[in-house]
Design a protein around this motif. Structure first.
Motif, PDB file in Angstrom:
ATOM      1  N   THR A  55       0.834  -1.206   0.000  1.00 17.98           N
ATOM      2  CA  THR A  55       0.000   0.000   0.000  1.00 17.98           C
ATOM      3  C   THR A  55       0.866   1.253   0.000  1.00 17.98           C
ATOM      4  N   PHE A  56       1.884   1.269   0.870  1.00 19.18           N
ATOM      5  CA  PHE A  56       2.737   2.451   0.985  1.00 19.18           C
ATOM      6  C   PHE A  56       3.658   2.600  -0.225  1.00 19.18           C
ATOM      7  N   LEU A  57       4.109   1.471  -0.782  1.00 20.18           N
ATOM      8  CA  LEU A  57       4.968   1.543  -1.966  1.00 20.18           C
ATOM      9  C   LEU A  57       4.213   2.143  -3.157  1.00 20.18           C
ATOM     10  N   VAL A  58       3.011   1.658  -3.388  1.00 20.06           N
ATOM     11  CA  VAL A  58       2.212   2.195  -4.497  1.00 20.06           C
ATOM     12  C   VAL A  58       1.867   3.662  -4.236  1.00 20.06           C
ATOM     13  N   ALA A  87     -12.722   3.474  -0.054  1.00 27.92           N
ATOM     14  CA  ALA A  87     -13.899   2.784   0.478  1.00 27.92           C
ATOM     15  C   ALA A  87     -14.189   1.523  -0.339  1.00 27.92           C
ATOM     16  N   ILE A  88     -14.116   1.642  -1.662  1.00 25.21           N
ATOM     17  CA  ILE A  88     -14.380   0.491  -2.539  1.00 25.21           C
ATOM     18  C   ILE A  88     -13.306  -0.580  -2.370  1.00 25.21           C
ATOM     19  N   ALA A  89     -12.010  -0.155  -2.318  1.00 17.64           N
ATOM     20  CA  ALA A  89     -10.906  -1.115  -2.192  1.00 17.64           C
ATOM     21  C   ALA A  89     -10.996  -1.893  -0.882  1.00 17.64           C
ATOM     22  N   ILE A  90     -11.342  -1.205   0.202  1.00 16.22           N
ATOM     23  CA  ILE A  90     -11.425  -1.870   1.508  1.00 16.22           C
ATOM     24  C   ILE A  90     -12.681  -2.735   1.595  1.00 16.22           C
ATOM     25  N   LEU A  91     -13.775  -2.276   0.997  1.00 15.57           N
ATOM     26  CA  LEU A  91     -14.990  -3.097   0.971  1.00 15.57           C
ATOM     27  C   LEU A  91     -14.723  -4.437   0.292  1.00 15.57           C
ATOM     28  N   LEU A  92     -14.004  -4.413  -0.827  1.00 17.69           N
ATOM     29  CA  LEU A  92     -13.704  -5.646  -1.553  1.00 17.69           C
ATOM     30  C   LEU A  92     -12.808  -6.581  -0.739  1.00 17.69           C
ATOM     31  N   GLN A  93     -11.951  -6.009   0.124  1.00 12.01           N
ATOM     32  CA  GLN A  93     -11.062  -6.840   0.947  1.00 12.01           C
ATOM     33  C   GLN A  93     -11.834  -7.711   1.926  1.00 12.01           C
ATOM     34  N   GLN A 101      -5.425 -12.205  -3.605  1.00  7.12           N
ATOM     35  CA  GLN A 101      -6.476 -11.198  -3.803  1.00  7.12           C
ATOM     36  C   GLN A 101      -6.317 -10.047  -2.816  1.00  7.12           C
ATOM     37  N   LEU A 102      -6.004 -10.376  -1.564  1.00 11.68           N
ATOM     38  CA  LEU A 102      -5.783  -9.336  -0.560  1.00 11.68           C
ATOM     39  C   LEU A 102      -4.607  -8.457  -0.945  1.00 11.68           C
ATOM     40  N   PHE A 103      -3.522  -9.073  -1.413  1.00  8.64           N
ATOM     41  CA  PHE A 103      -2.323  -8.339  -1.819  1.00  8.64           C
ATOM     42  C   PHE A 103      -2.645  -7.349  -2.944  1.00  8.64           C
ATOM     43  N   LEU A 104      -3.375  -7.803  -3.949  1.00  7.46           N
ATOM     44  CA  LEU A 104      -3.710  -6.937  -5.084  1.00  7.46           C
ATOM     45  C   LEU A 104      -4.630  -5.792  -4.660  1.00  7.46           C
ATOM     46  N   LEU A 105      -5.577  -6.076  -3.787  1.00  2.00           N
ATOM     47  CA  LEU A 105      -6.489  -5.022  -3.332  1.00  2.00           C
ATOM     48  C   LEU A 105      -5.782  -4.024  -2.424  1.00  2.00           C
ATOM     49  N   ARG A 106      -4.790  -4.497  -1.665  1.00  2.00           N
ATOM     50  CA  ARG A 106      -3.989  -3.560  -0.860  1.00  2.00           C
ATOM     51  C   ARG A 106      -3.172  -2.648  -1.771  1.00  2.00           C
ATOM     52  N   GLY A 107      -2.727  -3.183  -2.908  1.00  2.00           N
ATOM     53  CA  GLY A 107      -2.055  -2.337  -3.886  1.00  2.00           C
ATOM     54  C   GLY A 107      -3.002  -1.318  -4.488  1.00  2.00           C
ATOM     55  N   LEU A 108      -4.230  -1.751  -4.799  1.00  2.00           N
ATOM     56  CA  LEU A 108      -5.255  -0.837  -5.310  1.00  2.00           C
ATOM     57  C   LEU A 108      -5.573   0.246  -4.288  1.00  2.00           C
ATOM     58  N   MET A 109      -5.566  -0.126  -3.024  1.00  2.00           N
ATOM     59  CA  MET A 109      -5.805   0.848  -1.948  1.00  2.00           C
ATOM     60  C   MET A 109      -4.731   1.936  -1.961  1.00  2.00           C
ATOM     61  N   GLY A 110      -3.477   1.547  -2.207  1.00  2.00           N
ATOM     62  CA  GLY A 110      -2.401   2.533  -2.314  1.00  2.00           C
ATOM     63  C   GLY A 110      -2.585   3.437  -3.518  1.00  2.00           C
ATOM     64  N   LEU A 111      -3.105   2.877  -4.604  1.00  2.00           N
ATOM     65  CA  LEU A 111      -3.337   3.657  -5.821  1.00  2.00           C
ATOM     66  C   LEU A 111      -4.391   4.738  -5.608  1.00  2.00           C
TER      67      LEU A 111
END
Length: 397
Positions: A55-58, A87-93, A101-111
């Motif tokens: 999340t922080f890297l992205v 809100a959407i990224a965390i809802l999907l988690q 899937q969690l890893f990719l959504l955490r990346g989306l959260m950083g984006l």
């Protein structure tokens, strides 16, 4: 009431809900990773670190992009994008079935990140310059308050309702941030910049009157976050090492982790106002020096009580440092590029959030827990020296 005061109150609540939402998830990520089927100690450690860091890297990569867009399209739009996107990224988690899937959504959260720096930039662009230190310090108390309350709320909800429910409630809080921003924040009409006036990153820094000072402030933001994060991976283990007979290590660790936030909440607006009066640079130098002394002293503690007292004192400095950096950035750049500069500064903060825990874990593995505090004190001391050198070339106040 003046528009900037209404906006300050509105984004305070937005930043509070954002800080609350993010902080109430982080302590329980390893448990969620384990719940997704990762069982071995090595794999659990690796995936916990990856899902935390991505999340922080992205965010560090995209923050300048969002800052540039904020200067051109408006900061309210960026606040709406960040709050709704997160809100959407965390809802999907809440509905993932694998750690990938969690890893990719955490990346989306950083984006989709960037609510708090854009809130800072919005307030900075509207507040009278002579009150900027107080305003930005007051705004910083919102995130601090959220970070204090978040883990307590998250822990209660996780125990009472389960880990997935925490993600659902977190997404709801970020939706509240979106609605507060949409309905209450007024930015006003922004003059459209001509295409030729949009500077590249190289041209932007070439146009700054005090490039050395600005870059020094970026490094200072990184070091502040590094200092805050370096102790995280070893705090509970260090406390357990000092309290072999105690049966409530988790509670003591949580308490000692939270106490800097309490003192930071008390000190931030007061030291911000002091900086407006005597000079922000003086406050920043003094708090960096205090941080060096306190981290050095922590390496010699023999009880959790001593560590807790020193971390409480550290919070007074923490409450002043990042707002002081942001105030100095505001005073040394033009309003047309302040969003981009705040975006770059946020990138350095995110890098500090990545480097800090890695530094703490690495040093403790090689040399032991106490050396984490000593190494952190040395890093802050080096930063104090380089910042003081930059100040001697230009007195920003």
């Amino acid at each position: 009431m003046e528009k900037w005061k209404v906006n300050l109150i509105s984004v305070w609540f937005g930043c509070f809900f954002t800080g609350l939402a993010i902080s109430q998830i982080l302590p329980f990520l390893p448990l969620y990773v384990e719940q997704l089927g990762v069982s071995s100690h090595q794999a659990l450690s690796m995936w916990s670190g990856l899902t935390f860091s991505i999340t922080f890297l992205v965010s560090a990569i995209v923050s300048p992009v969002w800052g540039n867009l904020a200067d051109r399209k408006g900061r309210k739009l960026m606040l709406l994008r960040a709050s709704l996107g997160m809100a959407i990224a965390i809802l999907l988690q809440a509905f993932v079935t694998s750690v990938w899937q969690l890893f990719l959504l955490r990346g989306l959260m950083g984006l989709t990140s960037g609510y708090i720096p854009n809130a800072m930039a919005l307030v900075a662009s509207q507040v009278p310059r002579e009150r900027s230190g107080w305003a930005l310090s007051t705004l910083s108390t919102a995130q601090i308050s959220g970070v204090i309350v978040g883990p307590l709320m998250g822990g209660f909800m996780a125990d009472a309702f389960g880990l997935r429910v925490v993600f659902l409630i977190t997404a709801s809080l970020l939706l509240v941030s979106f609605l507060v921003t949409l309905l209450l924040i007024k930015e006003g009409v922004r003059p459209a910049a001509a295409k030729g006036e949009r500077l590249s990153a190289k041209a932007l820094f070439a146009s700054l009157a005090h490039r050395r000072l600005i870059f020094s402030l970026f490094i200072t933001s990184l070091v502040i976050q590094l200092g805050n994060g370096s102790v995280g991976p070893i705090l509970a283990l260090f406390i357990k090492d000092m309290s072999q007979d105690s049966g409530n290590i988790a509670f003591i660790s949580g308490l000692i982790a939270a106490v800097p936030g309490v003192s930071a909440l008390l000190s931030a607006p007061r030291l911000g106002k002091l900086g407006d009066r005597i000079g922000t640079a003086r406050v920043l130098v003094a708090t960096l020096a205090c941080t060096v002394v306190l981290f050095f002293a922590m390496s010699f503690v023999t009880s959790p009580l001593q560590l807790g007292v020193l971390r409480f004192l550290l919070g007074f400095a923490d409450g002043a440092m990042l707002p002081a950096v942001q105030t100095m950035l505001l005073k040394n750049v033009s309003e047309q590029v302040v969003g981009r500069i705040f975006g770059y500064n946020q990138s350095f903060m995110y890098l500090g959030n990545v480097v800090g825990p890695l530094t703490g874990a690495g040093v403790s593995a090689i040399a032991g827990y106490r050396w984490v505090f000593l190494v952190t004190a040395f890093v802050v001391l080096i930063n104090l020296w380089q910042f003081s050198a930059a100040l001697r070339r230009r007195n920003p106040d």
